[in-house]
Design a protein around this motif. Structure first.
Motif, PDB file in Angstrom:
ATOM      1  N   GLU A  55      77.143  93.876  14.630  1.00  0.00           N
ATOM      2  CA  GLU A  55      78.459  94.121  15.207  1.00  0.00           C
ATOM      3  C   GLU A  55      78.446  95.403  16.038  1.00  0.00           C
ATOM      4  O   GLU A  55      78.061  96.471  15.560  1.00  0.00           O
ATOM      5  N   GLY A  56      78.862  95.277  17.316  1.00  0.00           N
ATOM      6  CA  GLY A  56      78.945  96.426  18.204  1.00  0.00           C
ATOM      7  C   GLY A  56      77.735  96.647  19.079  1.00  0.00           C
ATOM      8  O   GLY A  56      77.780  97.520  19.964  1.00  0.00           O
ATOM      9  N   ASP A  57      76.627  95.890  18.891  1.00  0.00           N
ATOM     10  CA  ASP A  57      75.451  96.115  19.728  1.00  0.00           C
ATOM     11  C   ASP A  57      75.616  95.403  21.076  1.00  0.00           C
ATOM     12  O   ASP A  57      76.652  94.793  21.361  1.00  0.00           O
ATOM     13  N   GLU A  58      74.590  95.479  21.934  1.00  0.00           N
ATOM     14  CA  GLU A  58      74.679  94.931  23.288  1.00  0.00           C
ATOM     15  C   GLU A  58      74.878  93.424  23.290  1.00  0.00           C
ATOM     16  O   GLU A  58      75.648  92.885  24.092  1.00  0.00           O
ATOM     17  N   LEU A  59      74.173  92.717  22.412  1.00  0.00           N
ATOM     18  CA  LEU A  59      74.324  91.265  22.346  1.00  0.00           C
ATOM     19  C   LEU A  59      75.737  90.889  21.902  1.00  0.00           C
ATOM     20  O   LEU A  59      76.328  89.918  22.421  1.00  0.00           O
ATOM     21  N   TRP A  60      76.283  91.636  20.973  1.00  0.00           N
ATOM     22  CA  TRP A  60      77.662  91.410  20.513  1.00  0.00           C
ATOM     23  C   TRP A  60      78.647  91.552  21.688  1.00  0.00           C
ATOM     24  O   TRP A  60      79.516  90.698  21.908  1.00  0.00           O
ATOM     25  N   LYS A  61      78.493  92.635  22.449  1.00  0.00           N
ATOM     26  CA  LYS A  61      79.384  92.865  23.591  1.00  0.00           C
ATOM     27  C   LYS A  61      79.205  91.793  24.665  1.00  0.00           C
ATOM     28  O   LYS A  61      80.180  91.331  25.267  1.00  0.00           O
ATOM     29  N   SER A  62      77.962  91.402  24.903  1.00  0.00           N
ATOM     30  CA  SER A  62      77.708  90.378  25.908  1.00  0.00           C
ATOM     31  C   SER A  62      78.346  89.044  25.528  1.00  0.00           C
ATOM     32  O   SER A  62      78.905  88.336  26.384  1.00  0.00           O
ATOM     33  N   CYS A  63      78.284  88.698  24.269  1.00  0.00           N
ATOM     34  CA  CYS A  63      78.913  87.454  23.801  1.00  0.00           C
ATOM     35  C   CYS A  63      80.424  87.500  24.019  1.00  0.00           C
ATOM     36  O   CYS A  63      81.023  86.521  24.504  1.00  0.00           O
ATOM     37  N   LEU A  64      81.060  88.598  23.674  1.00  0.00           N
ATOM     38  CA  LEU A  64      82.510  88.707  23.858  1.00  0.00           C
ATOM     39  C   LEU A  64      82.882  88.665  25.335  1.00  0.00           C
ATOM     40  O   LEU A  64      83.891  88.062  25.712  1.00  0.00           O
ATOM     41  N   GLU A  65      82.079  89.311  26.200  1.00  0.00           N
ATOM     42  CA  GLU A  65      82.369  89.302  27.631  1.00  0.00           C
ATOM     43  C   GLU A  65      82.291  87.902  28.227  1.00  0.00           C
ATOM     44  O   GLU A  65      82.996  87.587  29.183  1.00  0.00           O
ATOM     45  N   ASN A  66      81.449  87.046  27.642  1.00  0.00           N
ATOM     46  CA  ASN A  66      81.267  85.692  28.160  1.00  0.00           C
ATOM     47  C   ASN A  66      82.044  84.654  27.364  1.00  0.00           C
ATOM     48  O   ASN A  66      81.754  83.456  27.455  1.00  0.00           O
ATOM     49  N   GLY A  67      83.034  85.098  26.604  1.00  0.00           N
ATOM     50  CA  GLY A  67      83.951  84.174  25.954  1.00  0.00           C
ATOM     51  C   GLY A  67      83.464  83.577  24.654  1.00  0.00           C
ATOM     52  O   GLY A  67      84.012  82.565  24.197  1.00  0.00           O
ATOM     53  N   ILE A  68      82.435  84.132  24.055  1.00  0.00           N
ATOM     54  CA  ILE A  68      81.964  83.662  22.748  1.00  0.00           C
ATOM     55  C   ILE A  68      82.525  84.626  21.703  1.00  0.00           C
ATOM     56  O   ILE A  68      82.072  85.771  21.586  1.00  0.00           O
ATOM     57  N   TYR A  69      83.490  84.141  20.918  1.00  0.00           N
ATOM     58  CA  TYR A  69      84.243  85.030  20.025  1.00  0.00           C
ATOM     59  C   TYR A  69      83.505  85.204  18.700  1.00  0.00           C
ATOM     60  O   TYR A  69      83.892  84.658  17.656  1.00  0.00           O
ATOM     61  N   VAL A  70      82.420  85.986  18.766  1.00  0.00           N
ATOM     62  CA  VAL A  70      81.647  86.235  17.550  1.00  0.00           C
ATOM     63  C   VAL A  70      82.367  87.209  16.626  1.00  0.00           C
ATOM     64  O   VAL A  70      81.892  87.468  15.507  1.00  0.00           O
ATOM     65  N   ASN A  71      83.515  87.740  17.073  1.00  0.00           N
ATOM     66  CA  ASN A  71      84.283  88.650  16.219  1.00  0.00           C
ATOM     67  C   ASN A  71      85.253  87.914  15.307  1.00  0.00           C
ATOM     68  O   ASN A  71      86.001  88.546  14.556  1.00  0.00           O
ATOM     69  N   ARG A  72      85.256  86.574  15.370  1.00  0.00           N
ATOM     70  CA  ARG A  72      86.106  85.814  14.458  1.00  0.00           C
ATOM     71  C   ARG A  72      85.515  85.812  13.048  1.00  0.00           C
ATOM     72  O   ARG A  72      84.342  86.128  12.845  1.00  0.00           O
ATOM     73  N   ARG A  73      86.322  85.357  12.124  1.00  0.00           N
ATOM     74  CA  ARG A  73      85.949  85.535  10.716  1.00  0.00           C
ATOM     75  C   ARG A  73      84.735  84.705  10.336  1.00  0.00           C
ATOM     76  O   ARG A  73      83.772  85.212   9.749  1.00  0.00           O
ATOM     77  N   TYR A  74      84.740  83.423  10.663  1.00  0.00           N
ATOM     78  CA  TYR A  74      83.668  82.527  10.226  1.00  0.00           C
ATOM     79  C   TYR A  74      82.887  82.025  11.432  1.00  0.00           C
ATOM     80  O   TYR A  74      83.463  81.699  12.477  1.00  0.00           O
ATOM     81  N   LYS A  75      81.534  81.950  11.223  1.00  0.00           N
ATOM     82  CA  LYS A  75      80.636  81.418  12.231  1.00  0.00           C
ATOM     83  C   LYS A  75      79.632  80.494  11.550  1.00  0.00           C
ATOM     84  O   LYS A  75      79.126  80.820  10.461  1.00  0.00           O
ATOM     85  N   PHE A  76      79.350  79.342  12.169  1.00  0.00           N
ATOM     86  CA  PHE A  76      78.318  78.449  11.639  1.00  0.00           C
ATOM     87  C   PHE A  76      77.868  77.494  12.730  1.00  0.00           C
ATOM     88  O   PHE A  76      78.558  77.284  13.725  1.00  0.00           O
ATOM     89  N   PHE A  77      76.669  76.895  12.531  1.00  0.00           N
ATOM     90  CA  PHE A  77      76.081  75.955  13.482  1.00  0.00           C
ATOM     91  C   PHE A  77      76.181  74.534  12.953  1.00  0.00           C
ATOM     92  O   PHE A  77      76.129  74.290  11.736  1.00  0.00           O
ATOM     93  N   VAL A  78      76.301  73.604  13.895  1.00  0.00           N
ATOM     94  CA  VAL A  78      76.325  72.179  13.589  1.00  0.00           C
ATOM     95  C   VAL A  78      75.423  71.479  14.599  1.00  0.00           C
ATOM     96  O   VAL A  78      75.496  71.755  15.798  1.00  0.00           O
ATOM     97  N   ILE A  79      74.564  70.553  14.106  1.00  0.00           N
ATOM     98  CA  ILE A  79      73.691  69.758  14.970  1.00  0.00           C
ATOM     99  C   ILE A  79      74.022  68.290  14.756  1.00  0.00           C
ATOM    100  O   ILE A  79      73.983  67.795  13.626  1.00  0.00           O
ATOM    101  N   VAL A  80      74.365  67.617  15.865  1.00  0.00           N
ATOM    102  CA  VAL A  80      74.763  66.208  15.790  1.00  0.00           C
ATOM    103  C   VAL A  80      73.828  65.398  16.685  1.00  0.00           C
ATOM    104  O   VAL A  80      73.876  65.530  17.905  1.00  0.00           O
ATOM    105  N   PRO A  81      72.959  64.539  16.115  1.00  0.00           N
ATOM    106  CA  PRO A  81      72.112  63.658  16.941  1.00  0.00           C
ATOM    107  C   PRO A  81      72.970  62.637  17.685  1.00  0.00           C
ATOM    108  O   PRO A  81      74.052  62.260  17.234  1.00  0.00           O
ATOM    109  N   GLN A  82      72.461  62.178  18.847  1.00  0.00           N
ATOM    110  CA  GLN A  82      73.180  61.187  19.645  1.00  0.00           C
ATOM    111  C   GLN A  82      72.355  59.917  19.806  1.00  0.00           C
ATOM    112  O   GLN A  82      72.380  59.273  20.845  1.00  0.00           O
TER     113      GLN A  82
END
Length: 671
Positions: free
Chosen positions: A341-368
């Motif tokens: 939290e607060g490093d360059e990657l964190w700031k870059s994500c927020l600047e590009n609309g990826i809200y990594v500052n929200r409470r919960y984060k997780f990944f999902v993979i869905v085959p097609q």
């Protein structure tokens, strides 16, 4: 949602888009014409200024000519006045020595003054004023001084005794007629031998002054003043109410003989009134030019507007694509390196609309790999994007699967319920851990991948989807994607059986252009223990390959990379209706291979070149159906379809209706 429903939605949206295009078209035409009018307005203003200057020069030339004539005329009159003054001074009839010999004395002066008046038409009367005797002699008789200056020529008698030159006064005669009086001192000698001062008075009427000094071209608006010693002796015309002499008048001043000065003023608006004939003719020409130009612009600007509209839409698409690529890069970096939290990657994500500052984060993979999974993807998007506090970020990591990063401020219970609903729909989905700590986001992706691999019912243990994606990333030189896939594949190697691990590593070495035989020559400690060492060797090999390919890409094979996607799109829009248009021909134009160009285009546009060409053909077909009366067969031939039947089938597949039905509905809507 079936194809017909989708086509109906596209049609309804198309109606609104059509109205918006019409408004944009009108706005474009107005702007386009305004730009065209700017040179005409500049020319009009320049001609107007030049004509105004010419009018001013014309008036200056006229007044200069008048001034030269008036100066010469005034000089002649003053010469006569000085001559009479000198003549009388040395004439014994004007000497007081003869004052005791009346009436011949008075008759001689009366006759002389009368003769001088007849020979000097500029003046009305000539008087001899003798202040010592308080009397005034004239061609009409003798007057008492008081009576003369109160009734005949009303003016002040404060004549300076030491005066040598001509002076002037403003006087009022009978019937309140204004006059200008020239006063000439006449010094003679008396019986005692001392000098006596008498005065010759020359009266000039207003009518005579107007005749000589009036501005005949501007009789109503011009103003003329004759000034002597700062006193206005004569003024013809008055300044108009509301106008200031210094700002609103053109003023011309000339100095005359004997200290007199003439000032002539002409209003500036008179200059523009003289320009009215010119302005009317020029205005008619300008108006006709504007109307004609506007009509021609309406006729010819449609094609320019289409190019302009396409450029604007393409710029918006490129802006969206740039933002998407930046966000995608941040997602790749999240899977490649640790984040705090607060490093360059964190700031870059927020600047590009990826809200990594929200409470919960997780990944999902869905085959097609099945229609069921595609339905679940759509359901999943609705579930995760239906709230303003939950966002799903897609990542194009695999060709046959969708990867999502979920960032949400919903409660854990709500997110688990949504996740369970997706899991219970019967599809193979890999879901990672819900983490509050951003530093565990990579662990969530690994868990999602592990969960998806655990659902593999074939038992092969060979990650075919990941390997295909890794091969594509290596071929395209996509370092970020290849590095992320490399990490995931080595996690798989550590989990599968030895035989499957060897197959995976063997193929990865071949893709990295390393000798697979090294796997058997150097392997001593076991594949799992040496996995990290092989991973670094493959990463180094890919990095060296990237460095070796870079000069070649700059010279030939990757020449198209020097051009951006706009160049490729421009080429397609300019040549897609040509007979020899093909992907192979495009690749030769951009000096690259068909596969590289296809991958490059699909990565940037999200569709193949053929799909994109089909879309712009359909867009062109809709325009022709809306705005022209061409037959369907003519449109099919124009768009290079083999037959009208093929065109009708493709159009119906895209819009859910035949071309004829589409045209009929559009015309009903316009009506």
């Amino acid at each position: 949602m079936d194809a017909v429903s989708q086509a109906g939605l596209r049609y309804v949206g198309g109606i609104g888009m059509k109205k918006a295009r019409k408004l944009n078209y009108i706005h474009f035409v107005i702007t386009y014409n305004f730009v065209l009018l700017i040179p005409m307005i500049i020319v009009f203003c320049s001609v107007f200024i030049m004509e105004g200057r010419q009018q001013v020069q014309k008036i200056e030339t006229m007044l200069r000519s008048y001034g030269e004539r008036e100066e010469e005329y005034w000089h002649q009159q003053m010469s006569v006045v000085n001559f009479y003054n000198t003549e009388c001074r040395y004439d014994k009839r004007y000497n007081s020595y003869y004052a005791e010999k009346p009436p011949g004395y008075f008759l001689d002066i009366e006759t002389d003054l009368k003769q001088k008046e007849e020979n000097f038409p500029f003046v009305e009367n000539i008087y001899l004023y003798q202040p010592d005797r308080e009397r005034v002699l004239s061609s009409g008789g003798l007057y008492e001084a008081d009576y003369f200056f109160q009734s005949i020529c009303m003016m002040e008698r404060d004549f300076p005794e030491e005066q040598e030159a001509i002076c002037a006064r403003k006087a009022v005669g009978k019937r309140q007629q204004e006059k200008m009086v020239l006063i000439c001192p006449l010094r003679t000698w008396g019986k005692s031998g001392e000098n006596e001062v008498q005065y010759l008075l020359f009266t000039i009427t207003r009518a005579r002054l107007k005749e000589q000094f009036g501005i005949s071209e501007f009789p109503e608006s011009g103003v003329t003043r004759i000034i002597h010693d700062g006193v206005v002796l004569y003024e013809l015309g008055k300044p108009a109410a509301g106008l200031e002499e210094e700002k609103d008048y053109l003023t011309y001043t000339r100095d005359l003989d004997s200290g007199f000065r003439v000032i002539q003023m002409i209003p500036k608006d008179v200059v523009y009134k003289n320009m009215e004939p010119f302005l009317k003719g020029y205005g008619i020409w300008f108006g006709c030019s504007v109307v004609t130009g506007f009509g021609l612009a309406l006729y010819f600007s449609r094609r320019r507007y289409r190019s302009f509209q396409w450029l604007m839409e393409n710029n918006e698409e490129l802006e969206e694509e740039r933002n998407r690529l930046r966000a995608e890069k941040c997602l790749y970096e999240l899977l490649r390196q640790d984040i705090q939290e607060g490093d360059e990657l964190w700031k870059s994500c927020l600047e590009n609309g990826i809200y990594v500052n929200r409470r919960y984060k997780f990944f999902v993979i869905v085959p097609q790999d099945s229609e069921r999974n595609q339905e679940i993807c759509e359901f999943f998007n609705k579930q995760m994007s239906g709230s303003s506090i939950t966002t799903a970020y897609p990542l194009a990591l695999f060709e046959e699967a969708r990867v999502y990063l979920i960032c949400s401020d919903e409660t854990r219970i709500e997110l688990e319920q949504k996740r369970d609903r997706c899991s219970k729909m019967g599809a193979d989905i890999g879901i990672g851990e819900l983490c509050m700590d951003i530093s565990r986001i990579r662990q969530s992706y690994r868990e999602a991948s592990r969960a998806l691999r655990s659902l593999d019912k074939t038992g092969k243990g060979y990650p075919e989807v990941e390997m295909n994606a890794f091969r594509e990333a290596v071929e395209l030189g996509d370092t970020l994607r290849a590095d992320v896939l490399l990490e995931g594949l080595f996690d798989t190697i550590k989990e599968v059986k030895e035989t499957a691990a060897v197959c995976i590593l063997w193929d990865m070495l071949r893709m990295a252009e390393l000798d697979p035989e090294l796997l058997f020559e150097e392997e001593k400690d076991g594949l799992v223990k040496s996995a990290d060492r092989w991973k670094e060797r493959i990463r180094e090999a890919l990095s060296c390959r990237k460095e070796q390919e870079r000069p070649q890409q700059a010279e030939a094979a990757g020449g198209y990379r020097k051009k951006n996607i706009v160049d490729v799109l421009t080429y397609i829009h300019e040549h897609y209706l040509e007979d020899n248009f093909s992907v192979k021909y495009m690749a030769s134009e951009f000096e690259t291979s068909v596969s590289n160009l296809s991958h490059f285009f699909k990565k940037n546009q999200g569709m193949s070149i053929s799909q994109y060409v089909e879309n712009i053909k359909m867009e062109r077909a809709r325009e022709l159906l809306e705005e022209s009366d061409r037959k369907v067969s003519e449109i099919a031939q124009l768009l290079r379809y083999g037959s009208s039947t093929v065109f009708i089938e493709v159009f119906k597949k895209q819009t859910g209706m035949t071309p004829g039905a589409y045209r009929e509905q559009i015309r009903k809507q316009d009506f």
